[in-house]
Design a protein around this motif. Structure first.
Motif, PDB file in Angstrom:
ATOM      1  N   ALA A 138       0.829  -1.211   0.000  1.00  0.00           N
ATOM      2  CA  ALA A 138       0.000   0.000   0.000  1.00  0.00           C
ATOM      3  C   ALA A 138       0.860   1.256   0.000  1.00  0.00           C
ATOM      4  N   ASP A 139       0.278   2.361  -0.451  1.00  0.00           N
ATOM      5  CA  ASP A 139       0.954   3.659  -0.365  1.00  0.00           C
ATOM      6  C   ASP A 139       1.018   4.089   1.102  1.00  0.00           C
ATOM      7  N   LEU A 140       2.147   4.685   1.481  1.00  0.00           N
ATOM      8  CA  LEU A 140       2.369   5.030   2.882  1.00  0.00           C
ATOM      9  C   LEU A 140       2.305   6.536   3.109  1.00  0.00           C
ATOM     10  N   THR A 141       1.656   6.914   4.199  1.00  0.00           N
ATOM     11  CA  THR A 141       1.673   8.295   4.683  1.00  0.00           C
ATOM     12  C   THR A 141       2.242   8.281   6.094  1.00  0.00           C
ATOM     13  N   VAL A 142       3.320   9.018   6.318  1.00  0.00           N
ATOM     14  CA  VAL A 142       3.969   9.054   7.625  1.00  0.00           C
ATOM     15  C   VAL A 142       3.769  10.427   8.257  1.00  0.00           C
ATOM     16  N   LEU A 143       3.284  10.439   9.478  1.00  0.00           N
ATOM     17  CA  LEU A 143       3.164  11.664  10.263  1.00  0.00           C
ATOM     18  C   LEU A 143       4.195  11.592  11.380  1.00  0.00           C
ATOM     19  N   ARG A 144       5.120  12.545  11.382  1.00  0.00           N
ATOM     20  CA  ARG A 144       6.197  12.544  12.370  1.00  0.00           C
ATOM     21  C   ARG A 144       5.919  13.613  13.418  1.00  0.00           C
ATOM     22  N   ALA A 145       5.704  13.177  14.639  1.00  0.00           N
ATOM     23  CA  ALA A 145       5.349  14.104  15.718  1.00  0.00           C
ATOM     24  C   ALA A 145       6.421  14.112  16.792  1.00  0.00           C
ATOM     25  N   ALA A 146       6.490  15.227  17.528  1.00  0.00           N
ATOM     26  CA  ALA A 146       7.328  15.300  18.726  1.00  0.00           C
ATOM     27  C   ALA A 146       6.496  14.742  19.892  1.00  0.00           C
ATOM     28  N   ILE A 147       6.633  15.312  21.087  1.00  0.00           N
ATOM     29  CA  ILE A 147       5.871  14.784  22.209  1.00  0.00           C
ATOM     30  C   ILE A 147       4.419  15.244  22.105  1.00  0.00           C
ATOM     31  N   ILE A 148       3.528  14.366  22.512  1.00  0.00           N
ATOM     32  CA  ILE A 148       2.089  14.612  22.394  1.00  0.00           C
ATOM     33  C   ILE A 148       1.543  15.004  23.761  1.00  0.00           C
ATOM     34  N   VAL A 149       0.793  16.098  23.804  1.00  0.00           N
ATOM     35  CA  VAL A 149       0.254  16.627  25.063  1.00  0.00           C
ATOM     36  C   VAL A 149      -1.259  16.452  25.087  1.00  0.00           C
ATOM     37  N   GLY A 150      -1.724  15.745  26.098  1.00  0.00           N
ATOM     38  CA  GLY A 150      -3.159  15.539  26.267  1.00  0.00           C
ATOM     39  C   GLY A 150      -3.407  14.774  27.547  1.00  0.00           C
ATOM     40  N   SER A 151      -4.629  14.774  28.013  1.00  0.00           N
ATOM     41  CA  SER A 151      -4.960  14.042  29.235  1.00  0.00           C
ATOM     42  C   SER A 151      -4.610  12.571  29.055  1.00  0.00           C
ATOM     43  N   GLY A 152      -3.791  12.053  29.955  1.00  0.00           N
ATOM     44  CA  GLY A 152      -3.429  10.642  29.901  1.00  0.00           C
ATOM     45  C   GLY A 152      -2.212  10.313  29.061  1.00  0.00           C
ATOM     46  N   SER A 153      -1.651  11.296  28.331  1.00  0.00           N
ATOM     47  CA  SER A 153      -0.459  10.989  27.532  1.00  0.00           C
ATOM     48  C   SER A 153       0.748  10.856  28.457  1.00  0.00           C
ATOM     49  N   ALA A 154       1.718  10.047  28.051  1.00  0.00           N
ATOM     50  CA  ALA A 154       2.899   9.816  28.895  1.00  0.00           C
ATOM     51  C   ALA A 154       3.644  11.119  29.148  1.00  0.00           C
ATOM     52  N   SER A 155       3.806  11.938  28.104  1.00  0.00           N
ATOM     53  CA  SER A 155       4.554  13.191  28.251  1.00  0.00           C
ATOM     54  C   SER A 155       3.866  14.135  29.232  1.00  0.00           C
ATOM     55  N   PHE A 156       2.553  14.284  29.076  1.00  0.00           N
ATOM     56  CA  PHE A 156       1.802  15.182  29.953  1.00  0.00           C
ATOM     57  C   PHE A 156       1.831  14.686  31.392  1.00  0.00           C
ATOM     58  N   GLU A 157       1.648  13.389  31.594  1.00  0.00           N
ATOM     59  CA  GLU A 157       1.588  12.843  32.954  1.00  0.00           C
ATOM     60  C   GLU A 157       2.939  12.932  33.649  1.00  0.00           C
ATOM     61  N   ILE A 158       4.035  12.779  32.899  1.00  0.00           N
ATOM     62  CA  ILE A 158       5.367  12.893  33.503  1.00  0.00           C
ATOM     63  C   ILE A 158       5.614  14.324  33.960  1.00  0.00           C
ATOM     64  N   ILE A 159       5.324  15.290  33.087  1.00  0.00           N
ATOM     65  CA  ILE A 159       5.494  16.701  33.460  1.00  0.00           C
ATOM     66  C   ILE A 159       4.575  17.050  34.625  1.00  0.00           C
ATOM     67  N   ARG A 160       3.381  16.533  34.606  1.00  0.00           N
ATOM     68  CA  ARG A 160       2.413  16.776  35.688  1.00  0.00           C
ATOM     69  C   ARG A 160       2.940  16.241  37.015  1.00  0.00           C
ATOM     70  N   ASP A 161       3.450  15.013  36.995  1.00  0.00           N
ATOM     71  CA  ASP A 161       4.004  14.416  38.222  1.00  0.00           C
ATOM     72  C   ASP A 161       5.159  15.243  38.764  1.00  0.00           C
ATOM     73  N   LEU A 162       6.067  15.626  37.880  1.00  0.00           N
ATOM     74  CA  LEU A 162       7.251  16.371  38.318  1.00  0.00           C
ATOM     75  C   LEU A 162       6.871  17.709  38.941  1.00  0.00           C
ATOM     76  N   CYS A 163       6.029  18.454  38.249  1.00  0.00           N
ATOM     77  CA  CYS A 163       5.710  19.821  38.701  1.00  0.00           C
ATOM     78  C   CYS A 163       4.808  19.824  39.928  1.00  0.00           C
ATOM     79  N   GLU A 164       3.897  18.874  40.022  1.00  0.00           N
ATOM     80  CA  GLU A 164       2.965  18.841  41.153  1.00  0.00           C
ATOM     81  C   GLU A 164       3.657  18.371  42.433  1.00  0.00           C
ATOM     82  N   LYS A 165       4.722  17.571  42.294  1.00  0.00           N
ATOM     83  CA  LYS A 165       5.336  16.948  43.468  1.00  0.00           C
ATOM     84  C   LYS A 165       6.641  17.610  43.907  1.00  0.00           C
ATOM     85  N   LEU A 166       7.321  18.292  42.972  1.00  0.00           N
ATOM     86  CA  LEU A 166       8.651  18.817  43.293  1.00  0.00           C
ATOM     87  C   LEU A 166       8.709  20.328  43.061  1.00  0.00           C
ATOM     88  N   PRO A 167       8.568  21.123  44.092  1.00  0.00           N
ATOM     89  CA  PRO A 167       8.704  22.578  43.910  1.00  0.00           C
ATOM     90  C   PRO A 167      10.141  22.995  43.604  1.00  0.00           C
TER      91      PRO A 167
END
Length: 474
Positions: A138-167
């Motif tokens: 089949a013909d291929l379409t590639v979408l190349r993304a950096a980090i994805i931000v949204g509720s439940g995403s790994a990137s968002f949850e990691i930043i959330r954990d760090l900032c909420e827990k470590l002043p």
């Protein structure tokens, strides 16, 4: 169109599925375990589900010939720190084999931005998968993304954990690395926008948000949005391994994922073209807007998917169906039962256990057990739960995994993913006489396993007795 959706259980797949159905497409979901597809009954009626493990020898006849398009959303980065690239290559080759005997015209692959000459192992693997998929029919379409931000995403949850827990943070030098975060809403718009678009065939596109930020700036922007005080001191002497342990202990990520993330965080992931944004007329939202949307979903209990529910967030990568049958031979048990005055309310309490609600009794001891588990390399309690009242088979639930969740049969079965010298189950079942049976089953591994059980026995009796009474009477 008839569409094959691989990775339908994943973070993006779970969000893409309803969009495709709303657009009138016929969707076939490819999953390793059909019981783990966490969708409600009404949505389940609208789709076809096929069980495929793309790491196993292909059986192409399982797919219908008249496929129009396929989404390839399979990644293995978090399952291993050594051979995940080999697994990803094998999955892509087997995927091509599956599509050989179909009429599929387009494959859409969500990859990572690979514009740097010195790529991490993770990004090299993504690029290799692209090359393999280009060899397909089949013909291929590639979408190349950096980090994805949204509720439940790994990137968002990691930043959330760090900032909420470590002043105050002492951070490694990679916090200065720049990236181009993109909102999950925009990723979904791109994924649906290229579907059937012949101008996008056999081409790769970078997709990103409007902001180019360092990881340090992302944490600062998050803290500013949340009204948190944050002081960051970055130092050059934190090695990748120490950085990985830092992420592992502070956030809810697994160690394997942390190690691979740290390896990738030293690489700048910035888009080099805006062709697709212009052709699809997409105006991406800012990083702060993406955070705002994520919190709106969290506050409304509308988090559709979370990386934590993936099997990669826990202790096992195996098919957990074999654990549905709780063994009797060679097992140690704690059995409690109580007659219920209000079985409907008790059932609600069972389905609301864990996460923010806690375990109804001696929560400080549960938290202590979580800290100890994390200290010895387990998952701890930080995963919580995705939804406060809904449970699906395969969901993570603190340091448990949901093996069976049948509300009609009034039965919930959990399997332990904490570090224990054996295997452990926790079952809640309300029988026809409205008696709640709560059973903790432990199959010890050798002498150490038995010593562990008998050492914990006084605590088990105290905790489990209190828990069943709270479930019945809360």
């Amino acid at each position: 169109m008839k569409i094959l959706l691989t990775g339908a259980n994943g973070y993006i797949g779970m969000r893409l599925l309803p969009l495709l159905l709303d657009q009138g497409h016929e969707v076939i979901c490819a999953v390793r375990n059909a019981n783990r597809l966490s969708v409600d009954t009404e949505l389940r009626k609208k789709i076809e589900v096929v069980e495929i493990d793309f790491l196993e020898t292909p059986t192409p006849e399982i797919l219908p010939k008249d496929l129009d398009a396929a989404y390839y959303l399979i990644h293995s980065m978090s399952t291993s720190t050594s051979d995940f690239d080999e697994k990803e290559a094998l999955s892509a080759k087997n995927f091509n084999e599956y599509l050989k005997n179909t009429d599929c015209k387009q494959v859409i692959y969500l990859s990572g931005i690979v514009n740097d000459d010195d790529l991490s192992k993770h990004l090299k693997s993504r690029q290799n998968v692209e090359n393999i998929l280009y060899e397909g029919k089949a013909d291929l379409t590639v979408l190349r993304a950096a980090i994805i931000v949204g509720s439940g995403s790994a990137s968002f949850e990691i930043i959330r954990d760090l900032c909420e827990k470590l002043p105050v943070m002492v951070t490694p030098s990679w916090v200065k690395t720049r990236c181009q975060p993109i909102a999950v809403r925009d990723v979904l718009n791109y994924l649906t926008g290229v579907l059937g678009n012949e101008d996008c065939y056999n081409d790769s596109f970078d997709i990103g948000g409007p902001d180019i930020l360092s990881y340090k700036q992302m944490m600062q922007e998050y803290s500013k949005y949340r009204g948190l005080s944050l002081y960051i001191l970055d130092v050059p002497f934190l090695s990748p391994k120490l950085s990985s342990y830092w992420l592992y202990f502070v956030t809810s990520t697994s160690y394997k994922l942390a190690l691979n993330l740290v390896d990738s965080m030293r690489i700048e992931v910035i888009t080099k073209d805006k062709r697709l944004q212009q052709s699809l007329n997409i105006e991406p939202i800012s990083y702060v807007e993406a955070i705002d949307l994520a919190f709106k979903k969290i506050k409304q209990n509308q988090v559709v998917s979370s990386w934590k529910d993936s099997m990669i967030s826990g202790r096992f990568s195996k098919d957990l169906r074999k654990y549905v049958e709780v063994p009797d031979q060679g097992c140690l048990k704690d059995e409690q039962s109580i007659l219920l005055k209000n079985p409907e309310k008790a059932l609600e309490n069972i389905w609301g256990i864990g996460g923010q609600n806690g375990w109804y009794y001696a929560n400080s001891l549960w938290r202590l057990r979580g800290y100890l588990d994390k200290l010895f390399g387990g998952v701890g309690l930080r995963r919580g739960r995705t939804h406060p009242t809904k449970l699906y088979e395969g969901d993570s639930l603190d340091f448990w995994r949901v093996i069976l969740a049948d509300k009609k049969e009034r039965r919930l079965l959990l399997f332990a993913e904490m570090k224990v010298p054996g295997e452990a189950w926790l079952e809640f079942k309300i029988d026809d006489k409205n008696v709640l049976h709560q059973t903790a089953t432990f199959r010890p591994r050798g002498l150490y396993g038995r010593l562990y059980w008998y050492t914990m026995l006084p605590f088990h009796y105290f905790i489990f007795s209190g828990m069943i009474n709270r479930i019945a009477n809360k």
